[in-house]
Design a protein around this motif. Sequence first.
Motif, PDB file in Angstrom:
ATOM      1  N   ARG A  32      34.016 -59.941 -37.735  1.00  0.00           N
ATOM      2  CA  ARG A  32      33.559 -60.383 -36.413  1.00  0.00           C
ATOM      3  C   ARG A  32      32.217 -59.729 -36.057  1.00  0.00           C
ATOM      4  O   ARG A  32      31.325 -60.376 -35.496  1.00  0.00           O
ATOM      5  N   HIS A  33      32.072 -58.458 -36.379  1.00  0.00           N
ATOM      6  CA  HIS A  33      30.796 -57.796 -36.129  1.00  0.00           C
ATOM      7  C   HIS A  33      29.690 -58.364 -37.015  1.00  0.00           C
ATOM      8  O   HIS A  33      28.542 -58.529 -36.564  1.00  0.00           O
ATOM      9  N   LEU A  34      30.000 -58.677 -38.256  1.00  0.00           N
ATOM     10  CA  LEU A  34      29.006 -59.275 -39.145  1.00  0.00           C
ATOM     11  C   LEU A  34      28.498 -60.607 -38.606  1.00  0.00           C
ATOM     12  O   LEU A  34      27.306 -60.931 -38.724  1.00  0.00           O
ATOM     13  N   ASP A  35      29.398 -61.373 -38.010  1.00  0.00           N
ATOM     14  CA  ASP A  35      29.006 -62.691 -37.498  1.00  0.00           C
ATOM     15  C   ASP A  35      28.003 -62.578 -36.357  1.00  0.00           C
ATOM     16  O   ASP A  35      27.267 -63.535 -36.083  1.00  0.00           O
ATOM     17  N   ARG A  36      27.955 -61.419 -35.711  1.00  0.00           N
ATOM     18  CA  ARG A  36      26.960 -61.225 -34.657  1.00  0.00           C
ATOM     19  C   ARG A  36      25.574 -60.959 -35.248  1.00  0.00           C
ATOM     20  O   ARG A  36      24.561 -61.119 -34.567  1.00  0.00           O
ATOM     21  N   VAL A  37      25.546 -60.520 -36.499  1.00  0.00           N
ATOM     22  CA  VAL A  37      24.274 -60.252 -37.177  1.00  0.00           C
ATOM     23  C   VAL A  37      23.772 -61.500 -37.886  1.00  0.00           C
ATOM     24  O   VAL A  37      22.598 -61.863 -37.811  1.00  0.00           O
ATOM     25  N   GLN A  38      24.674 -62.165 -38.592  1.00  0.00           N
ATOM     26  CA  GLN A  38      24.326 -63.337 -39.392  1.00  0.00           C
ATOM     27  C   GLN A  38      24.972 -64.566 -38.777  1.00  0.00           C
ATOM     28  O   GLN A  38      26.195 -64.674 -38.715  1.00  0.00           O
ATOM     29  N   HIS A  39      24.182 -65.501 -38.346  1.00  0.00           N
ATOM     30  CA  HIS A  39      24.689 -66.723 -37.731  1.00  0.00           C
ATOM     31  C   HIS A  39      24.466 -67.900 -38.684  1.00  0.00           C
ATOM     32  O   HIS A  39      23.385 -68.064 -39.236  1.00  0.00           O
ATOM     33  N   VAL A 105      26.913 -52.904 -44.471  1.00  0.00           N
ATOM     34  CA  VAL A 105      27.174 -51.969 -45.570  1.00  0.00           C
ATOM     35  C   VAL A 105      28.561 -51.377 -45.351  1.00  0.00           C
ATOM     36  O   VAL A 105      28.886 -50.928 -44.244  1.00  0.00           O
ATOM     37  N   LEU A 106      29.353 -51.367 -46.398  1.00  0.00           N
ATOM     38  CA  LEU A 106      30.682 -50.750 -46.360  1.00  0.00           C
ATOM     39  C   LEU A 106      30.746 -49.673 -47.421  1.00  0.00           C
ATOM     40  O   LEU A 106      30.299 -49.882 -48.555  1.00  0.00           O
ATOM     41  N   VAL A 107      31.312 -48.534 -47.059  1.00  0.00           N
ATOM     42  CA  VAL A 107      31.588 -47.473 -48.024  1.00  0.00           C
ATOM     43  C   VAL A 107      33.054 -47.104 -47.866  1.00  0.00           C
ATOM     44  O   VAL A 107      33.470 -46.620 -46.811  1.00  0.00           O
ATOM     45  N   ALA A 108      33.852 -47.349 -48.887  1.00  0.00           N
ATOM     46  CA  ALA A 108      35.297 -47.141 -48.818  1.00  0.00           C
ATOM     47  C   ALA A 108      35.689 -45.911 -49.629  1.00  0.00           C
ATOM     48  O   ALA A 108      35.558 -45.909 -50.858  1.00  0.00           O
ATOM     49  N   VAL A 126      17.775 -51.432 -46.445  1.00  0.00           N
ATOM     50  CA  VAL A 126      18.343 -52.700 -46.925  1.00  0.00           C
ATOM     51  C   VAL A 126      19.011 -53.513 -45.833  1.00  0.00           C
ATOM     52  O   VAL A 126      19.231 -54.716 -46.001  1.00  0.00           O
ATOM     53  N   CYS A 127      19.339 -52.886 -44.698  1.00  0.00           N
ATOM     54  CA  CYS A 127      20.051 -53.593 -43.631  1.00  0.00           C
ATOM     55  C   CYS A 127      19.092 -54.382 -42.745  1.00  0.00           C
ATOM     56  O   CYS A 127      17.992 -53.930 -42.429  1.00  0.00           O
ATOM     57  N   LYS A 128      19.546 -55.534 -42.308  1.00  0.00           N
ATOM     58  CA  LYS A 128      18.851 -56.241 -41.242  1.00  0.00           C
ATOM     59  C   LYS A 128      18.976 -55.434 -39.944  1.00  0.00           C
ATOM     60  O   LYS A 128      19.893 -54.626 -39.796  1.00  0.00           O
ATOM     61  N   PRO A 129      18.072 -55.631 -39.003  1.00  0.00           N
ATOM     62  CA  PRO A 129      18.178 -54.909 -37.729  1.00  0.00           C
ATOM     63  C   PRO A 129      19.541 -55.128 -37.081  1.00  0.00           C
ATOM     64  O   PRO A 129      20.014 -56.261 -36.954  1.00  0.00           O
ATOM     65  N   GLY A 130      20.189 -54.042 -36.707  1.00  0.00           N
ATOM     66  CA  GLY A 130      21.512 -54.133 -36.105  1.00  0.00           C
ATOM     67  C   GLY A 130      22.629 -54.406 -37.077  1.00  0.00           C
ATOM     68  O   GLY A 130      23.760 -54.703 -36.658  1.00  0.00           O
ATOM     69  N   GLY A 131      22.360 -54.289 -38.384  1.00  0.00           N
ATOM     70  CA  GLY A 131      23.402 -54.510 -39.379  1.00  0.00           C
ATOM     71  C   GLY A 131      24.581 -53.572 -39.188  1.00  0.00           C
ATOM     72  O   GLY A 131      24.454 -52.488 -38.623  1.00  0.00           O
ATOM     73  N   VAL A 132      25.724 -53.989 -39.671  1.00  0.00           N
ATOM     74  CA  VAL A 132      26.963 -53.247 -39.467  1.00  0.00           C
ATOM     75  C   VAL A 132      27.168 -52.261 -40.613  1.00  0.00           C
ATOM     76  O   VAL A 132      27.071 -52.636 -41.789  1.00  0.00           O
ATOM     77  N   LEU A 133      27.457 -51.016 -40.272  1.00  0.00           N
ATOM     78  CA  LEU A 133      27.756 -49.986 -41.270  1.00  0.00           C
ATOM     79  C   LEU A 133      29.127 -49.405 -40.990  1.00  0.00           C
ATOM     80  O   LEU A 133      29.436 -49.055 -39.838  1.00  0.00           O
ATOM     81  N   GLY A 253      29.414 -48.619 -36.906  1.00  0.00           N
ATOM     82  CA  GLY A 253      28.469 -48.894 -35.839  1.00  0.00           C
ATOM     83  C   GLY A 253      27.347 -49.789 -36.339  1.00  0.00           C
ATOM     84  O   GLY A 253      27.447 -50.420 -37.396  1.00  0.00           O
ATOM     85  N   ALA A 254      26.259 -49.830 -35.553  1.00  0.00           N
ATOM     86  CA  ALA A 254      25.104 -50.663 -35.861  1.00  0.00           C
ATOM     87  C   ALA A 254      23.972 -49.785 -36.406  1.00  0.00           C
ATOM     88  O   ALA A 254      23.649 -48.755 -35.822  1.00  0.00           O
ATOM     89  N   VAL A 255      23.391 -50.214 -37.506  1.00  0.00           N
ATOM     90  CA  VAL A 255      22.312 -49.463 -38.140  1.00  0.00           C
ATOM     91  C   VAL A 255      21.052 -49.571 -37.285  1.00  0.00           C
ATOM     92  O   VAL A 255      20.684 -50.661 -36.827  1.00  0.00           O
ATOM     93  N   ARG A 256      20.395 -48.443 -37.068  1.00  0.00           N
ATOM     94  CA  ARG A 256      19.161 -48.400 -36.310  1.00  0.00           C
ATOM     95  C   ARG A 256      18.067 -47.726 -37.131  1.00  0.00           C
ATOM     96  O   ARG A 256      18.347 -46.885 -37.984  1.00  0.00           O
TER      97      ARG A 256
END
Length: 260
Positions: A32-39, A105-108, A126-133, A253-256
Amino acid sequence: MSEASALFGAVAAAYARHRLTYPPAFFAAFRRHLDRVQHGSDPLVWDCGCGSGQASLDLADHGARVIATDASAAQLAAAPAHPLITYRQAPAAASGLAEASVDGVLVAAAVHWFAGEAFNAEVRRVCKPGGVLAWIGYLPLQLPEPQLQAVMEGFHNGTLAPWWPGERRWVEQSYTGLIFPGEEWPFPADLWIERCWTLTDLLAHIGTWSAVTRCREAGTDPLPALAAAFTPLWPAQGAAALVVRWPFMGRWGAVRPATP
């Protein structure tokens, strides 16, 4: 080769069979958070330190395209193929990804091995602005019977104490103290990883732990003594299946961009 690559590369096949997967509710929220970054199209996620691909598969199952990297060739060789996943061998701080190319970006269960400014700089690059980490993981396992739990804690905190790598402390602190490269959100609470395992299943999982690998490399296998301690206490001498639980934890959170 880093210590993490060596430790987990040595048990890559067992790791692929016996390591844990993570709560589906987390991946639904992550999507759901990713969908806010990529439409308008499926998001692209970098799964860093992917090991044998457990979290990569969960991301793909939730419709994400995945670039999954790990420093260990042996771990990647044990990862299952999936049409939405591309596996690459690469260190965490040099992914080879294009600038501003991923939505998240996910780190498990791996960030404690490479956390720091070099990795954070790569995430920002590598992240787009506001990408999810998200950094996810789990705390020590919990068994349903007090006597079994006492044996487990004695093994984890006593027998293995000399063998845990120093990075392990970050896991036990739920990654608190590591610098997070962005705006943090409250992490989902009350999520658990659960398995219904026999003693054989549990021992196979424990055999993938970094401390067990280091102990074995020093010439001692700690698992036979643990099995001997567990067997008379475990229902049906170990043959019965019990619920094993791990508290799920992490930060996200969101990458800044880095502040000047």
